[in-house]
Design an enzyme around this catalytic site. Structure first.
Site, PDB file in Angstrom:
ATOM      1  N   LYS A 267       0.849  -1.202   0.000  1.00 57.63           N
ATOM      2  CA  LYS A 267       0.000   0.000   0.000  1.00 57.63           C
ATOM      3  C   LYS A 267       0.880   1.246   0.000  1.00 57.63           C
ATOM      4  CE  LYS A 267      -1.772   2.801   2.929  1.00 57.63           C
ATOM      5  NZ  LYS A 267      -1.747   4.061   2.164  1.00 57.63           N
TER       6      LYS A 267
ATOM      7  N   GLY B  19       7.138   4.778   8.264  1.00 60.99           N
ATOM      8  CA  GLY B  19       6.260   5.917   8.498  1.00 60.99           C
ATOM      9  C   GLY B  19       6.494   6.475   9.884  1.00 60.99           C
ATOM     10  N   SER B  20       5.457   7.078  10.432  1.00 64.33           N
ATOM     11  CA  SER B  20       5.613   7.757  11.721  1.00 64.33           C
ATOM     12  C   SER B  20       5.709   6.759  12.869  1.00 64.33           C
ATOM     13  CB  SER B  20       4.430   8.690  11.943  1.00 64.33           C
ATOM     14  OG  SER B  20       3.243   7.945  11.915  1.00 64.33           O
ATOM     15  N   THR B  21       6.346   7.175  13.952  1.00 63.18           N
ATOM     16  CA  THR B  21       6.455   6.309  15.122  1.00 63.18           C
ATOM     17  C   THR B  21       5.066   6.032  15.690  1.00 63.18           C
ATOM     18  OG1 THR B  21       8.693   7.061  15.572  1.00 63.18           O
ATOM     19  CG2 THR B  21       7.511   6.121  17.431  1.00 63.18           C
TER      20      THR B  21
ATOM     21  N   GLY C  73       3.536   3.364  13.677  1.00 61.49           N
ATOM     22  CA  GLY C  73       4.337   2.156  13.947  1.00 61.49           C
ATOM     23  C   GLY C  73       3.894   1.501  15.251  1.00 61.49           C
TER      24      GLY C  73
ATOM     25  N   GLU D 280      10.294   0.930  10.236  1.00 57.95           N
ATOM     26  CA  GLU D 280      11.296   1.978  10.030  1.00 57.95           C
ATOM     27  C   GLU D 280      10.577   3.285  10.311  1.00 57.95           C
ATOM     28  OE1 GLU D 280      12.996   4.876   8.863  1.00 57.95           O
ATOM     29  OE2 GLU D 280      12.940   4.221   6.772  1.00 57.95           O
TER      30      GLU D 280
ATOM     31  N   CYS E  96      13.360  10.712   7.042  1.00 62.65           N
ATOM     32  CA  CYS E  96      13.347  10.142   8.394  1.00 62.65           C
ATOM     33  C   CYS E  96      14.691  10.304   9.090  1.00 62.65           C
ATOM     34  CB  CYS E  96      12.943   8.678   8.337  1.00 62.65           C
ATOM     35  SG  CYS E  96      13.847   7.761   7.095  1.00 62.65           S
TER      36      CYS E  96
ATOM     37  N   GLU F  67      10.140  15.317  15.976  1.00 64.90           N
ATOM     38  CA  GLU F  67      10.463  15.246  14.548  1.00 64.90           C
ATOM     39  C   GLU F  67       9.557  16.216  13.790  1.00 64.90           C
ATOM     40  OE1 GLU F  67       9.219  11.695  12.376  1.00 64.90           O
ATOM     41  OE2 GLU F  67      11.119  11.700  11.317  1.00 64.90           O
TER      42      GLU F  67
HETATM   43  P1  NDP Z   1       2.014   7.829   8.544  1.00 64.34           P
HETATM   44  O1  NDP Z   1       2.851   7.074   9.456  1.00 64.34           O
HETATM   45  O2  NDP Z   1       0.640   8.170   8.969  1.00 64.34           O
HETATM   46  O3  NDP Z   1       1.866   7.083   7.137  1.00 64.34           O
HETATM   47  C1  NDP Z   1       2.762   6.119   6.600  1.00 64.34           C
HETATM   48  C2  NDP Z   1       1.964   5.073   5.827  1.00 64.34           C
HETATM   49  O4  NDP Z   1       1.109   4.353   6.714  1.00 64.34           O
HETATM   50  C3  NDP Z   1       1.039   5.640   4.770  1.00 64.34           C
HETATM   51  O5  NDP Z   1       0.945   4.753   3.692  1.00 64.34           O
HETATM   52  C4  NDP Z   1      -0.267   5.724   5.502  1.00 64.34           C
HETATM   53  O6  NDP Z   1      -1.384   5.814   4.668  1.00 64.34           O
HETATM   54  C5  NDP Z   1      -0.244   4.440   6.292  1.00 64.34           C
HETATM   55  N1  NDP Z   1      -1.087   4.429   7.492  1.00 64.34           N
HETATM   56  C6  NDP Z   1      -1.611   5.462   8.183  1.00 64.34           C
HETATM   57  N2  NDP Z   1      -2.289   5.002   9.245  1.00 64.34           N
HETATM   58  C7  NDP Z   1      -2.194   3.655   9.246  1.00 64.34           C
HETATM   59  C8  NDP Z   1      -2.675   2.615  10.095  1.00 64.34           C
HETATM   60  N3  NDP Z   1      -3.386   2.870  11.174  1.00 64.34           N
HETATM   61  N4  NDP Z   1      -2.375   1.347   9.793  1.00 64.34           N
HETATM   62  C9  NDP Z   1      -1.623   1.066   8.706  1.00 64.34           C
HETATM   63  N5  NDP Z   1      -1.154   2.001   7.869  1.00 64.34           N
HETATM   64  C10 NDP Z   1      -1.432   3.286   8.129  1.00 64.34           C
HETATM   65  O7  NDP Z   1       2.734   9.128   8.147  1.00 64.34           O
HETATM   66  P2  NDP Z   1       2.056  10.423   7.551  1.00 64.34           P
HETATM   67  O8  NDP Z   1       2.111  10.306   6.117  1.00 64.34           O
HETATM   68  O9  NDP Z   1       0.703  10.694   8.108  1.00 64.34           O
HETATM   69  O10 NDP Z   1       3.007  11.515   8.118  1.00 64.34           O
HETATM   70  C11 NDP Z   1       2.873  11.929   9.482  1.00 64.34           C
HETATM   71  C12 NDP Z   1       4.209  12.146  10.096  1.00 64.34           C
HETATM   72  O11 NDP Z   1       4.921  10.926  10.090  1.00 64.34           O
HETATM   73  C13 NDP Z   1       5.124  13.094   9.352  1.00 64.34           C
HETATM   74  O12 NDP Z   1       4.925  14.394   9.693  1.00 64.34           O
HETATM   75  C14 NDP Z   1       6.456  12.604   9.760  1.00 64.34           C
HETATM   76  O13 NDP Z   1       6.827  13.173  10.980  1.00 64.34           O
HETATM   77  C15 NDP Z   1       6.285  11.137   9.952  1.00 64.34           C
HETATM   78  N6  NDP Z   1       6.767  10.351   8.827  1.00 64.34           N
HETATM   79  C16 NDP Z   1       7.928   9.673   8.974  1.00 64.34           C
HETATM   80  C17 NDP Z   1       8.415   8.943   7.943  1.00 64.34           C
HETATM   81  C18 NDP Z   1       9.675   8.197   8.067  1.00 64.34           C
HETATM   82  O14 NDP Z   1      10.225   7.752   7.060  1.00 64.34           O
HETATM   83  N7  NDP Z   1      10.188   7.971   9.234  1.00 64.34           N
HETATM   84  C19 NDP Z   1       7.768   8.888   6.648  1.00 64.34           C
HETATM   85  C20 NDP Z   1       6.511   9.604   6.599  1.00 64.34           C
HETATM   86  C21 NDP Z   1       6.067  10.298   7.653  1.00 64.34           C
HETATM   87  P3  NDP Z   1      -1.832   7.269   4.143  1.00 64.34           P
HETATM   88  O15 NDP Z   1      -0.717   7.806   3.356  1.00 64.34           O
HETATM   89  O16 NDP Z   1      -2.977   7.029   3.320  1.00 64.34           O
HETATM   90  O17 NDP Z   1      -2.128   8.059   5.395  1.00 64.34           O
END
Ligand code: NDP
Length: 793
Positions: A192, A244-246, A249, A266, A300, A397
C-alpha cells in the site's frame, strides 16, 4: 539583459524538465487508476477514488482507487495463490525477474523521475540523480541475492505473504527497499503506497506486468490509512513491513501483537549532525544542505539537530546562513532548484505550527531574505539557534526544512546531546580526526553513522533504527533476514519435550538442606526481595524443597538499574567476554554433580537426563564463548567512495523470561547468548524450578562475571513480565512462554519500541542444537550499526 549584466547578477534562468511524457502516461489511463491485483487492473470493490495533486502548483493529476477491506482481502488472496508459483521458479528464476525489473526501471528512469517529482513535489535533481538510480540499484543488487538465496541461506526459507506499507517522502525508493528483498527471498507482496504519492507505484505495477511477473507476486492497493490497517490486520498476512511515523508504527506493533506475524518498522528520527572544531567547515556546510534541505527535510534520517563545538559555533552558523541565502526554491521540475514543495497542505501546516512553537519557546529564527513561491506548498529553509536540548523543536520530529542548532564544549557533551533523544535512526559526525570520529561512532545510539558524509544510501548497506526509530534493517545482507525465517521454526513444538519424569524422591543427603530462602541476584550481590515475601518451591511430586524470594516491580526496577550499571560489559572485547564465559563453564562443570542432583530433585528427571542437561549446558556456554569474538559483521561494498562497516552491537539491557522447562539448559541457552553479545541481562528463571538458577549465583560469583551483567529475579512470571515489558530502560525482551504472555509482551513493548522475541506458546527442543542454539539467538541479541567511512579516491 547584456552578458555583463548576467555576469553581475549570476541569476539562474529557468531550466524546466518537460512533464509531457508523464502527463501523457496519465492521459493514457484517462486520469483514472485501478488496483493491481492478481496481475490484473481491477476497479475497487469499494467503488471509491481519491485525487492526487501536484504540491508544487496544486494541479490535479489523477484519480486513484481507494481500496476497501474487500479489495485488501482480494489482494492478499492473490498473493497467497501466487506464493507456490513464485517458489517453484527457484532462485535463478526469481533472480531473472528482479533483473528484468531493474532493467525496466532504468529504461523508464526519466518517466519515473518526472512522475515522482510531479506527485511528491521533490526536485527533479533528486528524483533523477538519487531516488531512481537507487531504486534500479536496489533491484539489481537483490537480483543477485535472489540468485544466491539457496547457497547463502540454506537454513532459511521465505516468510510467505508480506504486507508492505510505505510513506510519501521517498515513494519509489521505499517501494524498492521493500519489494526487492521480499521477492528475492521468495515472498509475495501486497503493497500500500501513501495516499499522497501513489502514481509511481502504479507505474511500477505496469513494469511488473511488462516483464511478465507471475500474477499475484506483486499486488498494488492504493488507499488511505484504513486500507493500511486492513492489511495489517488481515489474518493471512505473515509479515508487515512498515515505514512511516512512530505513532502509526506503535499502532501496528500493538495491532499484530500475539498474532505471530513478523514485523519490521522503520520510523521517525531526530538525527544529530555533529561538527567538531577541526572539521572542514565548508564541506560540513554542504553536508548540512544535504542533511536537512534534501527532500525539503522530509527525511526520516534528516540531520535535523545541528550540534556544533562552541568555539566555532557562531562562525559556522554564519556560514550556514550565507549558504541558505543562496538556496533556490521552486517548481520541482526546474533542474536548477535545490528545494521543492512540501508534500501536502497538512504537512505544511504541521511544519508552520512547529516553527511557531519554536519561536514561542524562545528560539532565534533565521530564514533567508527571499520569498517562497505562492502557487504551491512551499516552506523556506529555516535555522533555529538559541534552543535548549529539551525544547519541543529539539525533541520532536518536524519533518520539514527546519534545522535546530545547539553547541557543545567537549566530545563527551556532544555524545550526551546526540543521544538525548528517544530516536536512534542516524547520525553524522564531522571531524578531520579519525580517532575522534571512530570513538563517537560506536557510542552514538543510532543505526547508521555517517563520518564526514550524510544521507548516503546503498542497497548493499543496511538501514534502520535503534530505540523508537524502529527495528529491522532494509538493505544489505542484514536486511534479507527480515524476509526469511529459519527452517527450524516450522519444527517448533506445541508441547514441551517430554522426558521421563518420575516423582522425585527428595534426597536429604545429596542436596544441602535448605534452611534459607534463596535471594534475588542483583548487581552481583544477593538481595532480599523488596516485598519480603517468599514462594515455596516443591519437587514435581509436591514436596517442598526450598523457598525463593517473590520478586515484585521494585525488584525488577532495581535489577534494571543494576543492569545499566553493568554496561562496561558491553564495551569489553569479545575475547574478554569469552574468557569470562569459559570460566563460567569451567565452574559449572566443577559443580556439575550438585546441578545433576538439583535437577533430579526439582523435576524428577533420571540421573542420565540430568547429566545430559548439565553437560549440554556446559557445551552451550562453550558455543557462545566461542561465538563472542566470531559473530562479527561485514564490510559492505557500497557504491560510493566509502567503506561501510556493518557492526553487530548489543541491544543494551535485555530481559530474558526463560522457558519453564529445562530449568538449567533453558536458562543457559537464552541468557548466555545475550551475554555473549555484550548485553546485560535481567533473567526470570523457570517459575516452577527456579532453584537451579539460584544455585548459579555462586558459580557466577566465582567466574568473574562483573556485577550487573546477570541479574536474576525469581517469582511469578505473569507478575514480573509486564513490568519488564513496560520498562522504558529495557531495550529488548525475550519471552519463552504462553501465547497470551507473548501477546502481552509485544503489546507493552510498543511503547518504547523494545526489540521482542516471543515464543507464541510454541516450545523448542532445547536438547536439539538446531532449535536450542545458533545464530538466530545472536541475531536477536544484537542490532546492526552501519558506519560509513570515506575511503579511497
Ligand atoms: P504515517 O505514518 O501516517 O503514514 C505512513 C503510511 O502508513 C502511509 O501509507 C499511511 O497511509 C499508512 N497508514 C496510516 N495510518 C495507518 C494505520 N493505522 N495502519 C496502517 N497504515 C497506516 O505518516 P504520515 O504520512 O501521516 O506523516 C505523518 C508524520 O509521520 C510526518 O509528519 C512525519 O513526521 C512522519 N513520517 C515519517 C516517515 C519516516 O520515514 N520515518 C515517513 C513519513 C512520515 P496514508 O498515506 O494514506 O495516510
Amino acid at each position: 539583459m547584456s552578458i555583463k549584466e548576467i555576469y553581475k547578477t549570476m541569476e539562474y534562468g529557468p531550466a524546466p524538465e518537460s512533464a509531457t511524457a508523464a502527463m501523457d502516461w496519465i492521459k493514457d489511463h484517462k486520469g483514472k487508476f485501478q488496483l493491481f491485483i492478481g496481475g490484473e487492473w481491477q476497479a475497487p470493490l469499494s467503488k471509491k477514488y481519491f485525487e492526487t495533486t501536484n504540491p508544487a502548483n496544486k494541479d490535479h493529476l489523477a484519480d486513484v482507487s481507494d481500496a476497501g477491506a474487500k479489495d485488501v482481502d482480494k489482494a492478499v488472496k492473490a498473493a497467497r495463490k501466487a506464493l507456490p508459483v513464485w517458489l517453484a521458479l527457484g532462485a535463478h528464476g526469481r533472480a531473472r525477474y528482479l533483473y528484468a525489473i531493474a532493467r525496466q526501471v532504468q529504461k523508464h528512469s526519466r518517466l519515473f523521475a518526472v512522475l515522482e517529482s510531479l506527485d511528491n513535489g521533490k526536485t527533479i535533481r533528486e528524483t533523477r540523480d538519487i531516488d531512481i538510480p537507487i531504486v534500479a540499484r536496489h533491484f539489481y543488487h537483490h537480483a543477485g541475492w535472489a540468485q544466491l538465496k539457496d547457497t547463502e541461506f540454506k537454513e532459511y526459507k521465505e516468510v510467505g505473504v508480506v504486507g508492505q506499507i510505505i510513506p510519501w517522502n521517498f515513494p519509489m525508493m521505499m517501494l524498492s527497499w521493500k519489494i526487492a528483498p521480499a521477492l528475492a527471498m521468495g515472498n509475495t507482496v501486497v503493497m500500500k503506497p501513501a495516499e499522497n504519492t501513489p502514481l509511481t507505484a502504479l507505474l511500477f505495477a505496469e513494469i511488473c506486468e511488462q516483464v511478465g511477473l507471475p500474477a499475484g507476486v506483486v499486488n498494488m492497493i492504493t488507499g488511505d490509512g484504513k486500507a493500511g490497517a486492513e492489511l495489517v490486520n488481515h489474518e493471512d498476512v505473515n509479515k508487515i513491513a512498515f515505514t512511516g511515523s512512530t505513532g502509526v508504527g506503535r499502532i501496528i506493533r500493538k495491532a499484530i501483537a500475539g498474532s505471530g506475524k513478523k514485523v519490521s518498522l522503520e520510523l521517525g528520527g531526530k538525527s544529530p549532525f555533529i561538527v567538531f572544531d577541526d572539521a572542514d567547515l565548508d564541506s560540513a556546510v554542504e553536508g548540512i544542505v544535504d542533511a536537512i534541505w534534501f527532500n525539503q527535510g522530509q527525511v526520516c534520517c534528516a540531520g535535523s539537530r545541528l550540534l556544533v563545538q562552541e568555539n566555532i559555533a557562531e562562525k559556522f552558523y554564519k556560514k550556514v546562513r550565507t549558504r541558505m541565502e543562496k538556496l533556490r526554491i521552486g517548481n520541482s521540475l526546474d533542474k536548477a532548484v535545490d528545494i521543492g514543495a512540501i508534500v501536502s497542505p497538512q504537512q505544511l501546516k504541521t511544519i508552520d505550527e512547529m516553527v511557531k512553537k519554536g519561536v514561542d519557546e524562545g528560539g532565534k529564527l533565521f530564514q533567508p531574505s527571499w520569498a517562497c513561491p505562492s502557487d504551491g506548498y512551499f516552506y523556506p529553509p529555516t535555522l533555529f539557534t538559541n534552543v535548549t536540548p529539551s525544547s519541543t523543536i529539539s525533541q520532536v520530529e518536524i519533518f520539514g526544512p527546519v534545522l535546530v542548532a545547539m553547541s557543545f564544549r567537549t566530545h563527551e557533551e556532544a555524545l550526551k546531546l546526540a543521544n538525548n533523544t528517544r530516536y536512534g535512526l542516524a547520525a553524522s559526525v564531522w571531524t578531520e580526526n579519525i580517532n575522534l570520529a571512530l570513538d563517537m561512532a560506536p557510542r552514538i545510539k543510532a543505526g547508521t553513522i555517517w563520518i564526514n558524509c550524510t544521507n548516503v544510501f546503498d542497497a548493499a548497506s543496511g538501514f534502520g533504527g535503534y530505540r523508537e526509530s524502529g527495528f529491522g534493517r532494509e538493505g544489505g545482507k542484514e536486511g534479507l533476514h527480515e524476509y526469511m525465517k529459519p527452517r527450524s521454526e516450522d519444527e517448533l513444538l506445541s508441547k514441551p519435550v517430554t522426558r521421563d519424569q518420575k516423582v522425585a524422591k527428595t534426597s536429604k543427603t545429596e542436596i544441602p538442606q535448605i534452611d534459607r530462602t534463596a535471594k534475588m541476584y542483583v548487581g552481583g550481590k544477593q538481595k532480599r526481595p523488596d516485598g519480603g515475601y517468599s514462594l515455596t518451591i516443591t519437587d514435581n511430586g509436591g514436596t517442598p524443597i526450598g523457598e525463593v524470594g517473590e520478586g515484585n516491580r521494585k525488584d525488577i526496577r532495581n535489577a534494571v538499574e543494576a543492569a545499566h550499571a553493568g554496561s562496561k560489559w558491553t564495551s569489553m572485547t569479545g575475547h574478554a567476554r569469552a574468557q569470562v564465559l569459559y570460566f563460567l563453564a569451567e565452574n559449572l562443570a566443577a559443580r556439575g554433580d550438585e546441578f545433576v542432583a538439583r535437577l533430579q530433585q526439582s523435576i524428577g528427571v533420571s540421573e542420565a537426563d540430568a547429566l545430559k542437561e548439565v553437560e549440554l549446558s556446559i557445551q552451550r556456554i562453550y558455543t557462545y564463548a566461542a561465538m563472542a569474538d566470531k559473530y562479527d559483521g561485514n564490510v559492505h561494498h557500497t557504491i560510493t567512495r566509502n567503506v561501510t562497516l556493518a557492526m553487530p552491537e548489543a541491544l543494551g539491557v535485555m530481559a530474558v523470561v526463560c522457558p519453564d522447562e529445562f530449568p538449567l539448559l533453558g536458562f543457559i541457552s537464552t541468557v548466555i547468548p545475550a551475554m555473549a553479545m555484550g548485553n546485560c541481562v535481567i533473567a526470570i528463571p523457570s517459575e516452577t524450578a527456579p532453584l537451579t538458577a539460584t544455585d548459579l549465583y555462586q558459580v557466577l560469583d566465582t567466574s568473574d562475571v562483573p556485577g550487573g551483567v546477570v541479574n536474576i529475579i525469581t517469582g511469578e512470571r505473569d507478575v514480573l513480565t509486564p513490568t519488564l515489558a513496560d520498562h522504558d530502560d529495557v531495550d529488548g525482551i525475550w519471552y519463552f512462554g504462553s501465547k497470551e504472555g507473548s501477546k502481552l509482551v509485544e503489546e507493552k513493548s510498543a511503547e518504547n519500541m523494545k526489540r521482542t522475541w516471543v515464543s507464541n506458546g510454541k516450545h523448542r527442543n532445547w536438547l536439539d542444537a538446531e532449535q536450542g542454539e545458533g545464530e538466530a539467538f545472536l541475531r536477536k541479541a544484537t542490532q546492526i550499526k552501519n558506519i560509513w567511512i570515506p575511503y579511497g579516491a
